[in-house]
Motif scaffolding. Structure first.
Motif, mmCIF file in Angstrom:
data_model
loop_
_atom_site.group_PDB
_atom_site.id
_atom_site.type_symbol
_atom_site.label_atom_id
_atom_site.label_comp_id
_atom_site.label_asym_id
_atom_site.label_seq_id
_atom_site.Cartn_x
_atom_site.Cartn_y
_atom_site.Cartn_z
ATOM 1 N N VAL A 156 -6.814 0.281 -52.985
ATOM 2 C CA VAL A 156 -6.099 1.516 -52.658
ATOM 3 C C VAL A 156 -4.600 1.250 -52.698
ATOM 4 O O VAL A 156 -3.822 2.017 -53.276
ATOM 5 C CB VAL A 156 -6.501 2.046 -51.258
ATOM 6 N N THR A 175 2.239 -6.589 -47.115
ATOM 7 C CA THR A 175 1.131 -7.465 -47.500
ATOM 8 C C THR A 175 1.076 -8.702 -46.616
ATOM 9 O O THR A 175 2.100 -9.125 -46.062
ATOM 10 C CB THR A 175 1.269 -7.884 -48.995
ATOM 11 N N GLY A 176 -0.095 -9.283 -46.512
ATOM 12 C CA GLY A 176 -0.251 -10.579 -45.854
ATOM 13 C C GLY A 176 -0.280 -11.703 -46.869
ATOM 14 O O GLY A 176 -0.517 -12.857 -46.506
ATOM 15 N N ARG A 177 -0.086 -11.347 -48.154
ATOM 16 C CA ARG A 177 -0.122 -12.358 -49.224
ATOM 17 C C ARG A 177 1.230 -12.379 -49.960
ATOM 18 O O ARG A 177 1.350 -11.796 -51.046
ATOM 19 C CB ARG A 177 -1.262 -12.042 -50.193
ATOM 20 N N CYS A 239 -5.876 6.101 -44.254
ATOM 21 C CA CYS A 239 -7.109 6.139 -45.049
ATOM 22 C C CYS A 239 -8.001 4.925 -44.824
ATOM 23 O O CYS A 239 -9.124 4.919 -45.293
ATOM 24 C CB CYS A 239 -6.796 6.315 -46.529
ATOM 25 N N ILE A 264 -7.312 10.964 -44.330
ATOM 26 C CA ILE A 264 -7.779 11.042 -45.723
ATOM 27 C C ILE A 264 -9.263 10.698 -45.775
ATOM 28 O O ILE A 264 -9.671 9.604 -45.366
ATOM 29 C CB ILE A 264 -7.021 10.038 -46.622
ATOM 30 N N SER A 266 -12.055 10.559 -48.682
ATOM 31 C CA SER A 266 -12.386 10.737 -50.102
ATOM 32 C C SER A 266 -13.845 11.108 -50.306
ATOM 33 O O SER A 266 -14.200 11.746 -51.288
ATOM 34 C CB SER A 266 -12.102 9.438 -50.866
#
Ligand code: NDP
Length: 322
Positions: A156, A175-177, A239, A264, A266
């Motif tokens: 996503v 991000t954790g990366r 989401c 959200i 989907s």
């Protein structure tokens, strides 16, 4: 026909040879060419509670392919179609099979310009990213604004970064990366934010007004942090729950800054919004960028990838080729 079948909770799926007559009822039979691996598919394959409602189950919340038989006037053999959600892979047999029988009203004609493989490279993840962008825009978050996407290197998140950057927003990728910073900048991120900083933006119930908008796939402390750091009249599209489902917050972002928390879903999104979102995905997601954020695996590898996606180790999207 080949299918991945989950026989009971907690037992890994097995590839089985089924007959089309084994498929559940429905008015359209689809020859499936591609499915995909979403976080929810990982949960189903790993036997996590609350996803698969009955057994045996063919998982796969997404599918794309060609109509083989139709009792519906809406579709005829040869039509290219896709389906996401509507309980596929949870309540109704899904996309991890060479054939699927389902209800015509769950199908979306494959949008012009989108191949079945690229449609599944987007899949529920891409569709959810677009629904999130649409929610931000419906709440007045205008291009040019500083927005943040959490879980940015996931499915996503990756698509949301591309869509927002292409639409003219200044996108921060949380991000954790950090080792994926180049990947995220290649998708259009203007800045990389450490996941821990997103979850803890200073002390107190309100932090410095930072984000005009946010797409959150992580939940938990991350979502609480985004609400605290949302700018006046900002919007946070929630989401996901990759980091947790609890939400500890206060009313201050809402009553002192007019912040909107937009949910959200989907899965059961109404058809009119679905068609709008898929039309926009076909127009707004550049094919060359999309091609850089997915890989294709055979059905045999889907089961083994479930723990990878749940552990947050999958980059971008995984297409499952039937
Ligand atoms: P992915 O696994 O591809 O992406 C999730 C990302 O979240 C990871 O790549 C990682 O990104 C980050 N992450 C993972 N674990 C943690 C953690 N413990 N703490 C903080 N961040 C973490 O999944 P998807 O993109 O397919 O789905 C993302 C979320 O959205 C899931 O929770 C899924 O259930 C939900 N979802 C909801 C939908 C809806 O209709 N509401 C539809 C589709 C998905 P990074 O390494 O960049 O930090």
């Amino acid at each position: 026909m080949k299918a991945l079948v989950l026989e009971q909770e907690g037992v890994p799926g097995q590839i089985r040879d089924l007959a089309p007559g084994d498929l559940p009822e429905g008015d359209v039979l689809v020859k499936v060419s591609h499915s995909s691996l979403n976080y929810k598919d990982g949960m189903a394959l790993a036997g996590r509670r609350g996803i698969v409602r009955s057994y045996p189950m063919v998982p796969g919340i997404d599918l794309a392919g060609t109509v083989a038989e139709s009792a519906s006037p809406e579709f005829k053999p040869g039509d290219a179609v896709l389906a996401t959600g509507w309980g596929l892979g949870e309540e109704h047999w899904g996309g991890y099979a060479e054939m699927a029988r389902l209800r015509a009203e769950w199908l979306v004609p494959l949008p012009a310009g989108l191949s079945a493989q690229r449609a599944m490279a987007l899949g529920t993840a891409g569709f959810t990213a677009m629904l999130s962008v649409m929610a931000l825009q419906a709440h007045g978050v205008a291009p040019g604004g500083r927005v943040i996407v959490t879980g940015a290197a996931g499915g996503v998140g990756s698509v949301a970064v591309v869509l927002l950057a292409r639409a003219g927003y200044q996108v921060a990728a949380s991000t954790g990366r950090p080792e994926l910073a180049d990947y995220l900048k290649g998708l259009g991120a203007a800045e990389i934010v450490d996941r821990a900083a997103t979850a803890a933006p200073g002390r107190g119930p309100l932090a410095r007004e930072t984000w005009a908008g946010a797409v959150d796939t992580v939940g938990g402390d991350t979502l609480a942090g985004l609400l605290r750091a949302a700018a006046r009249d900002g919007c946070v599209a929630a989401c996901g729950l990759a980091g947790g489902s609890a939400l500890a917050t206060t009313v201050y972002p809402f009553i002192l800054r007019g912040v909107t928390l937009a949910g959200i879903d989907s899965n059961y999104c109404p058809q009119a919004r679905r068609l709008e979102a898929w039309g926009r995905l076909a127009r707004e997601m550049p094919a060359d960028v999309l091609d850089g954020l997915f890989r294709v695996v055979p059905l045999e590898q889907a089961q083994g990838l479930s723990e990878e996606i749940l552990a947050g180790r999958v980059r971008g999207r995984v297409v499952v080729a039937l």
